[in-house]
Motif scaffolding. Structure first.
Motif: not given
Ligand code: DCP
Length: 227
Positions: A95-117
């Motif tokens: 009934p409950i799923r807890m998952m580590e990170r998401s496809i959203y943080s992959a894009k909004y944090i990690f991809v964004e960081n690579l691009y912005k830097s």
């Protein structure tokens, strides 16, 4: 209605499922939190597929990305996007799923960081962005609550050095600071991107004992995400 005591979950109300994403900087303590909640019955815990990122058919895109982000950032992040999507669409076994990170943080944090830097070419960023937009428009990615383990970059840096993962030895403090700032802008200041669910902020600079105590204190809030 749902209640929990001593790691046993009691859930009234048919068929209601909830999905919790656990977000936070590199080495913020996500694994400890997931381990803690994995002991509760009726929760399935999905960890980040890091082992796949370190070994896809004998290749190590995570290691390559840290060695040469401009060349291999797209390779890693394309694979991260695929493996995270695979996790999101997996039929729920509890009934409950807890998952580590998401496809959203992959894009909004990690991809964004690579691009912005300046470490990801514009064309790579554009291709990844179009893939991401297509995915979130066409595939249901459910989420009811985001738990954000909020740390200081310095704490994560110390933990990172202690755990000594081979690929991560080259990570400087500035990298952790950039990831931190992107997370804060997204989940705390709501300055950058859409936040797809309510956010529960958990201060996470504390030692293990205090962290476990905090997990317990927040247990009901987290497990009742969709009730
Ligand atoms: N990573 C990345 N791009 C992503 C997601 C993660 O480059 N989209 C990298 C960052 C880390 C590695 O993958 O080097 C694994 O991520 P974490 O360190 O955050 O995962 P852990 O399981 O180690 O987290 P924690 O220490 O919080 O338990």
């Amino acid at each position: 209605m749902l209640s929990s005591s001593q790691g046993k979950l009691v859930r009234n109300g048919e068929g209601k499922k909830s999905v919790i994403w656990l977000e936070g900087n590199i080495a913020s303590g996500k694994t400890t939190c997931l381990e803690y909640f994995s002991k509760t019955s009726d929760i399935e815990v999905l960890t980040e597929p890091v082992s796949k990122w370190r070994n896809v058919q004998g290749c190590n895109p995570l290691g390559l990305m840290y060695q040469d982000p401009s060349r291999w950032g797209l390779t890693l992040q394309t694979y991260v996007q695929l493996t995270m999507l695979d996790r999101h669409v997996l039929p729920m076994a509890s009934p409950i799923r807890m998952m580590e990170r998401s496809i959203y943080s992959a894009k909004y944090i990690f991809v964004e960081n690579l691009y912005k830097s300046g470490k990801m070419p514009e064309v790579d960023f554009a291709v990844l962005s179009e893939w991401f937009e297509w995915i979130v428009k066409n595939i249901a990615i459910p989420v009811d609550l985001i738990v954000y383990l909020q740390t200081s970059p310095q704490t994560c840096y110390e933990r990172l050095k202690q755990r000594c993962r081979e690929e991560e030895k080259v990570i400087p403090l500035e990298y952790i600071e950039s990831i931190h700032n992107l997370y804060e802008d997204w989940l705390i200041h709501h300055k950058s991107f859409e936040v797809p669910a309510p956010v529960l902020v958990m201060p996470a600079d504390h030692d293990l004992k205090k962290m476990l105590h905090q997990f317990e204190e927040n247990r009901e809030k987290i497990l009742m995400a969709n009730c």
